[in-house]
Design a protein around this motif. Structure first.
Motif, mmCIF file in Angstrom:
data_model
loop_
_atom_site.group_PDB
_atom_site.id
_atom_site.type_symbol
_atom_site.label_atom_id
_atom_site.label_comp_id
_atom_site.label_asym_id
_atom_site.label_seq_id
_atom_site.Cartn_x
_atom_site.Cartn_y
_atom_site.Cartn_z
ATOM 1 N N ALA A 30 0.829 -1.207 0.000
ATOM 2 C CA ALA A 30 0.000 0.000 0.000
ATOM 3 C C ALA A 30 0.863 1.257 0.000
ATOM 4 N N GLY A 31 1.955 1.240 0.765
ATOM 5 C CA GLY A 31 2.853 2.393 0.769
ATOM 6 C C GLY A 31 3.497 2.630 -0.583
ATOM 7 N N LEU A 32 3.928 1.551 -1.246
ATOM 8 C CA LEU A 32 4.525 1.685 -2.571
ATOM 9 C C LEU A 32 3.506 2.208 -3.587
ATOM 10 N N GLU A 33 2.266 1.720 -3.505
ATOM 11 C CA GLU A 33 1.236 2.201 -4.436
ATOM 12 C C GLU A 33 0.949 3.681 -4.219
ATOM 13 N N ALA A 34 0.932 4.103 -2.943
ATOM 14 C CA ALA A 34 0.695 5.520 -2.669
ATOM 15 C C ALA A 34 1.828 6.386 -3.210
ATOM 16 N N ARG A 35 3.059 5.936 -3.033
ATOM 17 C CA ARG A 35 4.193 6.696 -3.551
ATOM 18 C C ARG A 35 4.174 6.743 -5.066
ATOM 19 N N LEU A 36 3.827 5.616 -5.697
ATOM 20 C CA LEU A 36 3.755 5.581 -7.161
ATOM 21 C C LEU A 36 2.672 6.518 -7.680
ATOM 22 N N SER A 37 1.502 6.550 -7.011
ATOM 23 C CA SER A 37 0.440 7.461 -7.408
ATOM 24 C C SER A 37 0.868 8.916 -7.255
ATOM 25 N N SER A 38 1.588 9.205 -6.179
ATOM 26 C CA SER A 38 2.069 10.576 -5.973
ATOM 27 C C SER A 38 3.046 10.990 -7.067
ATOM 28 N N VAL A 39 3.941 10.074 -7.437
ATOM 29 C CA VAL A 39 4.903 10.379 -8.503
ATOM 30 C C VAL A 39 4.192 10.592 -9.833
ATOM 31 N N GLU A 40 3.180 9.765 -10.125
ATOM 32 C CA GLU A 40 2.439 9.924 -11.379
ATOM 33 C C GLU A 40 1.696 11.250 -11.416
#
Length: 268
Positions: free
Chosen positions: A82-92
């Motif tokens: 979940a943390g990785l997905e949140a970071r990836l969404s923020s980067v996108e």
């Protein structure tokens, strides 16, 4: 004749026999007791405790502990994902915003450069291709108007100079008017009664208002005032140039608004 047995020797043999008999009976009783009473055998340490009674509780105790450990590991992995997905969404999202800002900036540069070229009365050159590429899809009419005007540019100072030259004709009337009509118009303009908040309708006052607005860059209102002058039919060429100038600047306003508000016109 046989010698007689002494009483002391008989008594010792009897005692030995009785002792052995008692020992045998005691051992037999002990073996029987140990065979029939497990509690007594465990107390004496002869029979070991059964391992099954201890192993079963250990198995029961260790199984929940293993299940709890697996659940904790699964929860930790889910939290990391979940943390990785949140970071990836923020980067996108950041990349999308940066891309939109860059596209909007490019569109504004093209729009402002185009306006500068139109105001200076020069051809667009390479800006024509950029203008069509950036805004041609969503604002085709505005782009077509700007490109057409740029190929025969109209400058504000040229419109003002030509208007000043047309002053006498615009205020005096057209060639189709007779000398008597012109004389009556001049005599009627000497005295006029109007309200204080209503602009003067005399040709000279109207012409001066139009010229003032033209000099300030308000070509649209200057054109409207000119069309009410008696000599307006004599200024067909000037009127056509003024209308082209107004149309070009309205088109410039349209593409600049598109670039400023959302940048949607800047997307290919």
């Amino acid at each position: 004749m046989t010698a007689p047995v002494s009483p002391s020797r008989l008594s010792w043999s009897a005692r030995l026999l009785i002792g052995l008999t008692l020992l045998i009976l005691g051992a037999a009783a002990t073996v029987w007791a140990l065979a029939h009473y497990q509690r007594a055998a465990r107390f004496l340490g002869v029979t070991p405790s059964a391992p099954a009674t201890i192993a079963a509780p250990q198995q029961i105790l260790t199984t929940p502990a293993a299940a709890t450990s697996d659940e904790a590991d699964a929860a930790a992995v889910a939290a990391r994902i979940a943390g990785l997905e949140a970071r990836l969404s923020s980067v996108e999202n950041a990349a999308r915003r940066a891309e939109g800002s860059a596209g909007r900036t490019d569109a504004l540069v093209v729009a402002f450069a185009t306006r500068r070229a139109i105001d200076r009365g020069v051809s667009l050159g390479y800006l024509e291709t950029l203008l069509v590429d950036r805004f041609g899809t969503q604002h085709p009419r505005a782009v077509a108007t700007i490109v057409t005007v740029s190929r025969a540019p109209v400058r504000l100072d040229e419109l003002t100079a030509d208007y000043e030259k047309l002053g006498p004709a615009l205020r005096g009337g057209g060639p189709q008017d007779s000398w008597w009509l012109n004389f009556r118009r001049e005599m009627g303009s000497l005295v006029a009664i109007r309200r204080a908040d209503v602009p003067s309708a005399k040709p000279n006052a109207r012409y001066m208002r139009a010229l003032s607005r033209l000099e300030s860059g308000d070509v649209d209102n200057a054109l409207a005032e000119t069309m009410r002058l008696p000599g307006a039919p004599l200024a067909d060429a000037w009127v056509a140039n003024a209308r082209r100038y107004v149309a070009a600047h309205r088109a410039l306003d349209e593409i600049e608004s598109a670039a400023l508000l959302s940048g949607s016109g800047a997307e290919r």
